[in-house]
Structure formats: C-alpha cells, structure tokens
Design a protein around this motif. Structure first.
Motif, PDB file in Angstrom:
ATOM      1  N   LEU A 252       0.808  -1.217   0.000  1.00 37.72           N
ATOM      2  CA  LEU A 252       0.000   0.000   0.000  1.00 37.72           C
ATOM      3  C   LEU A 252       0.845   1.271   0.000  1.00 37.72           C
ATOM      4  N   ARG A 253       2.155   1.133   0.099  1.00 37.58           N
ATOM      5  CA  ARG A 253       3.033   2.303   0.022  1.00 37.58           C
ATOM      6  C   ARG A 253       3.439   2.633  -1.406  1.00 37.58           C
ATOM      7  N   GLY A 254       3.058   1.783  -2.354  1.00 37.42           N
ATOM      8  CA  GLY A 254       3.436   2.004  -3.741  1.00 37.42           C
ATOM      9  C   GLY A 254       2.518   2.986  -4.449  1.00 37.42           C
ATOM     10  N   PRO A 255       2.923   3.455  -5.633  1.00 37.14           N
ATOM     11  CA  PRO A 255       2.098   4.437  -6.371  1.00 37.14           C
ATOM     12  C   PRO A 255       0.962   3.816  -7.171  1.00 37.14           C
ATOM     13  N   LEU A 256       0.958   2.474  -7.302  1.00 34.42           N
ATOM     14  CA  LEU A 256      -0.019   1.814  -8.164  1.00 34.42           C
ATOM     15  C   LEU A 256      -0.471   0.493  -7.553  1.00 34.42           C
ATOM     16  N   LEU A 257      -1.778   0.232  -7.643  1.00 31.68           N
ATOM     17  CA  LEU A 257      -2.351  -1.054  -7.245  1.00 31.68           C
ATOM     18  C   LEU A 257      -3.117  -1.632  -8.422  1.00 31.68           C
ATOM     19  N   ASN A 258      -2.814  -2.869  -8.767  1.00 26.63           N
ATOM     20  CA  ASN A 258      -3.613  -3.615  -9.735  1.00 26.63           C
ATOM     21  C   ASN A 258      -4.462  -4.612  -8.963  1.00 26.63           C
ATOM     22  N   VAL A 259      -5.768  -4.599  -9.198  1.00 24.97           N
ATOM     23  CA  VAL A 259      -6.704  -5.384  -8.392  1.00 24.97           C
ATOM     24  C   VAL A 259      -7.546  -6.284  -9.299  1.00 24.97           C
ATOM     25  N   ASP A 260      -7.792  -7.506  -8.827  1.00 31.75           N
ATOM     26  CA  ASP A 260      -8.666  -8.429  -9.538  1.00 31.75           C
ATOM     27  C   ASP A 260      -9.251  -9.412  -8.530  1.00 31.75           C
ATOM     28  N   GLU A 261     -10.212 -10.207  -8.963  1.00 29.52           N
ATOM     29  CA  GLU A 261     -10.841 -11.191  -8.074  1.00 29.52           C
ATOM     30  C   GLU A 261     -11.316 -12.373  -8.899  1.00 29.52           C
ATOM     31  N   THR A 262     -11.465 -13.525  -8.239  1.00 30.95           N
ATOM     32  CA  THR A 262     -11.959 -14.721  -8.908  1.00 30.95           C
ATOM     33  C   THR A 262     -12.745 -15.576  -7.923  1.00 30.95           C
ATOM     34  N   GLN A 263     -13.554 -16.481  -8.461  1.00 29.68           N
ATOM     35  CA  GLN A 263     -14.431 -17.286  -7.622  1.00 29.68           C
ATOM     36  C   GLN A 263     -13.661 -18.346  -6.843  1.00 29.68           C
ATOM     37  N   LEU A 264     -14.242 -18.731  -5.733  1.00 35.92           N
ATOM     38  CA  LEU A 264     -13.660 -19.754  -4.863  1.00 35.92           C
ATOM     39  C   LEU A 264     -14.802 -20.463  -4.136  1.00 35.92           C
ATOM     40  N   GLN A 265     -14.696 -21.777  -3.999  1.00 38.77           N
ATOM     41  CA  GLN A 265     -15.710 -22.532  -3.276  1.00 38.77           C
ATOM     42  C   GLN A 265     -15.137 -23.052  -1.966  1.00 38.77           C
ATOM     43  N   VAL A 266     -15.804 -22.730  -0.875  1.00 36.22           N
ATOM     44  CA  VAL A 266     -15.455 -23.216   0.461  1.00 36.22           C
ATOM     45  C   VAL A 266     -16.663 -24.003   0.977  1.00 36.22           C
ATOM     46  N   LEU A 267     -16.448 -25.247   1.332  1.00 38.49           N
ATOM     47  CA  LEU A 267     -17.572 -26.136   1.620  1.00 38.49           C
ATOM     48  C   LEU A 267     -18.275 -25.817   2.932  1.00 38.49           C
ATOM     49  N   HIS A 268     -17.523 -25.531   3.988  1.00 37.00           N
ATOM     50  CA  HIS A 268     -18.141 -25.400   5.314  1.00 37.00           C
ATOM     51  C   HIS A 268     -17.936 -23.986   5.860  1.00 37.00           C
ATOM     52  N   GLU A 269     -18.760 -23.076   5.382  1.00 35.42           N
ATOM     53  CA  GLU A 269     -18.790 -21.712   5.895  1.00 35.42           C
ATOM     54  C   GLU A 269     -20.038 -21.540   6.741  1.00 35.42           C
ATOM     55  N   ASP A 270     -19.893 -20.885   7.852  1.00 37.31           N
ATOM     56  CA  ASP A 270     -21.023 -20.718   8.769  1.00 37.31           C
ATOM     57  C   ASP A 270     -22.169 -19.971   8.095  1.00 37.31           C
TER      58      ASP A 270
END
Length: 547
Positions: A252-270
């Motif tokens: 977070l101290r840098g001048p640039l952030l590249n951001v992305d996201e992808t799906q994930l499956q977690v079987l036992h979430e409350d």
C-alpha cells in the motif's frame, strides 16, 4: 306470373377500417419478424462464441487474412503524417537479430556435477610412428541425472543426566536434567521446514492436491494423511500472518495497485450452503523494486471488501469494468484507471466465432477488426516506450503526442458506430462497454506509472485459477485464509525471481525464532529483501547439516 323481386340488405363494411386493421397486423408481424431475427442472430453469435470457448484456440491474436486491410488500418495515420510533414521523418535503428540455436538449453551451473571419464585404451595412445600421443583437450557432454524424492529421519537426541550419589534429593533442581527441545515449526509433530516447504510448494505452486501427495508418500512407505497435511498448512499459515501483514503494508506504500478477483468454493462456511461461491481477491503493487502480491479470501464480491483492503491508500488503482469498483471513482485521493485489455477482448469475441466458422478462408474485415486495429496502435506505442526504456516524463509526453489523438478519433468512431449497430448484438455490446468505461479508460494517458491494461493483476491471480482446477475447493474458511497467505508469499517470491521452495525453507526455519511483533526481523524475511544466492547457500547448508 310476374317475376318476384326479393331484396336483401347486407351491411356494407367500411373498406377504410378493414384496411387499417390489416395494416396494423402487418406492421406488428413485421416488427415481430425484425425482433425475432435480431434475437436469432444474437443467439447464434452466443452459440458460436461458446463453442469457440470450449473447443477453439485460446489466443486473442486475430487471424484476419486480409493483409491489405490490415496494413491500411495500421499505417494510414503514419502515411498521412509523413505526407503532411515529410521533413520530420524519424530515423529508427533496428537492432540485429541473432537466431537461437535449436536443441535443449544448457543445464544451469548451480547444479552439482559428477564427472565420468571415458578414456581410450593405452594401446590407442601410441601413434603408428611409435610416438606417445599427447592429450590436447576433451569433449564434454552434459546429461541430467535425477533421483526420486529422498526422505530421511531426523533424530533429535537429548542426553539425560542425573546425580548417582544423592539422586537429586538434596537439590532443588529436577532429578533428571535434559536439554530443552529446539524450537519447532509445528510443535509435537513430525513436520520440519523442508517437509512443509515441499508440501506447500506441491499444492500452491505445482497445483498438486493433498490427496495426490498422500499417495506419493504411500509409495515411499510413509503415512501422512491429507487431513494432517491440511491441519499443518493452516498452522503454518497462521505463523506467516505477521509476515504477510507486513507485505500488505509495503504494497500500500506504492504508487499503483492492480486489483482483480476470482471465484472460490469453500464447503463449510457458517450460515452458507456448500455451493455458495466465495471470492479470492488479489492486489499487486509496492514501491519500485519491492514488488508485492497480496491474496485475500472473502465471502463477498463487493466494493466494501476492497474498500477495507486498501484502507487509506492514496494513488492509482487499476481494475476491470466490474461495477463493484465504481466506488473508486468517488474515493478521495484515488485515481481509478480502467483496462483496455477487457475492451479489446469484447471486440475479439465478435470475430472469434466468425474466424472459427470460416477456417482457411478469407473474410471481409468488419467494424470489430477496425476497433482492434485502433487499439493495437495504442499498444504499439506502449511497446515502443518499453523498448526504449523511456522515463515517466518521456512516457507522459509520448502518450500526449501520439496516443491521445488516436483515442479521440476512436471515441468519435465508437459514437458513430453505436448509432447504426444493434445494441443487443455482440458488436453493440462491445461498443457500449467501451463507451461506458471511457472515463476510466483514458486516465492512463496522464499517469505514466500505469499501463494500458490490468494484465499484471490477471497474471498474478492465474496460478490460483490453475490450481483451483485441480484441488477444486477449500474445506474450511481457515484453509482458504491460510491458502491466501501462502499464495501471497509464493507469488511475491516468484515476482522477485526467487525459487519458491528455497524461500519457504528459509522463512520456515527462521520464523519460529522471531517474535511476532519484531518488525525489523520480519522485514528481513520479505522476498524483495533476499536474493537467490542467499537462499541457495542456506539450502545447501541445511541439506549438508542434515545429510
């Protein structure tokens, strides 16, 4: 008899009203026909695209065979400039090209070597004239030997001492004295830094699920269940948390952030069903020379998640066109930049099914090809800037002089094309997407620290996507969180040209001896503070100590 005349009165229809009804029906049928034709064409486009995505080539490189059209689009503006300003011809020096030799590459010098000498018999060392032949050199051929994974037991022996006279009765100390157990990576387990480095690299770097690793251990007569490996991984992930938190702060101290996201499956979430999708976020950035990649597991894909991640960050954030990123446009201190690769991909999706349908046949180029050519000119300018290694100030100047006029003409072309293109066609969707993202797409012109696209983030998250195809899901949220931390360390190590196994072996050996609040010592373990030479030397010393 006179003929009787019978008169009948029938209602005479209004010809005008009948004609009007028929015309209304015809207009309705005509409108339905046009609508159904458009819908049918759109569905055919979607079917061709889906078939191509399933069975076609994955490359986004255009297969257009009309060279004349391509050359016209690529060089029409350059020719125009030369005609208007013939005296401003720039001389370009083209470097010589050296073709690589065919065959396998040379083995690295860092590998240990073993020499085998194959000499001729002594009788062949005597010349026909009777003189003894002299050695004038040697022929060296390198081969690669490999042994299966080598396992050994590390026996930690601690001698015990006791007084033979009083048997400890007259002493306040313990009856038996023994050296304390060395600090362990995972106490009360057989796990060692080298074992955990192998297991974690196997899953998070080589995409080898735990159940396959379990079978590998079985072949060597070693029983390590997948549940035990999973439990060890979560404990190691928790141990790495302070180090990963430091990595995020540096990011977070840098001048640039590249951001992305992808799906994930977690079987036992409350409170959630096992089929519910979760998300893995990735951020890439950091100060110059300190590249960092940070993974974050979350149950949600929304702007609030990213807002919490970036905290009070000030600088440039580059993303794709997902609506969850729109809050960045309103965030003070943040410059939100869009991704031209996604715009290009939309237009490429228009021509991919057409290319697949007419293989080995020339086709007439269309609007999508023209859009791709215009975008290609922008990428060509960026490539020249990289090849010439221009400074940020020079990059800014180059973009203002060359890229901005192309972009302004491209916008005019998009606006005109939008008026004559059905909005529900694939081409219409591509045009409307580009115009809808325009405010963020053009911002890269004024920010030389950022590129045209968000490919840095997409490349950073690709190893996770490839691994997901093999191990499919995480069982527990704790496992997903541990995986995010370990992916962060492995991918940051790779981004800084470090070999992942050597890096993990090094930090797993050092972390148990460092207090969690000792930032100075923890910072020494961040990937960009180390070199591969340091890691290789430590690995050699580690193995010599064991063997």
């Amino acid at each position: 008899m006179k003929n009787a005349t019978i008169s009948h009165s029938f209602p005479v229809p209004d010809i005008g009203s009948v004609t009007s009804v028929y015309l209304d029906e015809l207009k309705k049928i005509s409108r339905d026909k046009v609508r159904l034709e458009k819908e049918n064409n759109y569905l055919h486009e979607m079917i061709r695209l889906l078939k191509h995505q399933l069975y076609g080539r994955k490359s986004e490189k255009s297969q257009l065979t009309d060279d004349e059209f391509n050359q016209k689009l690529l060089f029409e503006e350059l020719e125009k400039e030369l005609d208007e300003n013939p005296e401003e011809v720039e001389e370009i020096e083209i470097k010589s090209y050296k073709r690589n030799k065919k065959g396998s590459k040379k083995l690295p010098d860092s590998l240990p070597s073993h020499d085998e000498i194959h000499d001729i018999p002594d009788s062949d060392k005597v010349c026909g004239c009777g003189c003894q032949k002299r050695c004038i050199g040697e022929e060296v051929t390198e081969k690669l030997e490999m042994l299966p994974a080598y396992h050994w037991k590390l026996r930690i022996i601690r001698p015990k001492y006791a007084c033979p006279d009083c048997e400890g009765v007259e002493s306040e100390e313990s009856v038996v004295t023994v050296a304390p157990m060395p600090v362990q990576l995972i106490p009360k387990s057989i796990a060692t830094p080298s074992l955990m480095a192998n297991i974690i690299v196997g899953k998070f770097c080589d995409s080898l699920p735990f159940y396959r690793q379990e079978k590998q251990f079985d072949r060597y007569g070693i029983s390590i269940s997948r549940s035990r490996m999973s439990d060890w991984t979560m404990k190691v992930g928790a141990l790495c948390k302070p180090l990963v938190d430091l990595l995020k702060q540096s990011l977070l101290r840098g001048p640039l952030l590249n951001v992305d996201e992808t799906q994930l499956q977690v079987l036992h979430e409350d409170g959630r069903e096992s089929q519910t999708k979760s998300w893995m976020w990735v951020m890439r950035g950091g100060p110059p020379g300190q590249t960092g990649i940070y993974y974050h597991y979350s149950e949600h894909r929304n702007g609030a998640t990213l807002s919490d991640l970036i905290e009070n960050y000030r600088g440039v954030v580059q993303t794709d066109g997902y609506s969850g990123y729109n809050f960045l446009d309103r965030r003070e201190g943040i410059i939100h930049v869009g991704c031209w690769a996604h715009v290009r991909r939309k237009f490429h999706d228009v021509i991919k099914p057409v290319e697949a349908k007419g293989k080995n046949k020339k086709r007439k180029p269309g609007k999508a090809d023209e859009a791709l050519s215009r975008i290609g000119k922008l990428y060509l300018i960026e490539k020249r800037c990289r090849d010439l290694r221009l400074t940020p100030e020079e990059v800014y100047q180059k973009r203002q002089e060359e890229s901005r006029p192309i972009i302004e003409k491209f916008k005019e072309w998009l606006q005109k094309s939008a008026l004559v293109t059905p909005p529900k066609s694939k081409l219409g969707e591509a045009i409307n997407y580009a115009l809808g993202q325009w405010h963020s797409l053009v911002r890269y012109l004024d920010e030389p620290v950022v590129g045209m696209d968000n490919n840095l983030a997409e490349n950073a998250i690709r190893p996770f996507v490839i691994g997901r195809k093999n191990w499919l899901f995480f069982d527990q949220p704790e496992g997903a969180e541990a995986g995010a931390k370990l992916y962060s360390l492995i991918e940051t190590a790779k981004a800084n040209q470090l070999e992942p196994y050597s890096y993990l072996l090094y930090i797993f050996s050092k972390l148990p001896h460092i207090m969690t609040d000792d930032k100075k010592e923890l910072e020494k373990l961040l990937p960009y503070t180390l070199t591969q030479e340091i890691l290789t030397d430590y690995r050699n010393q580690y193995e010599k100590r064991i063997l």
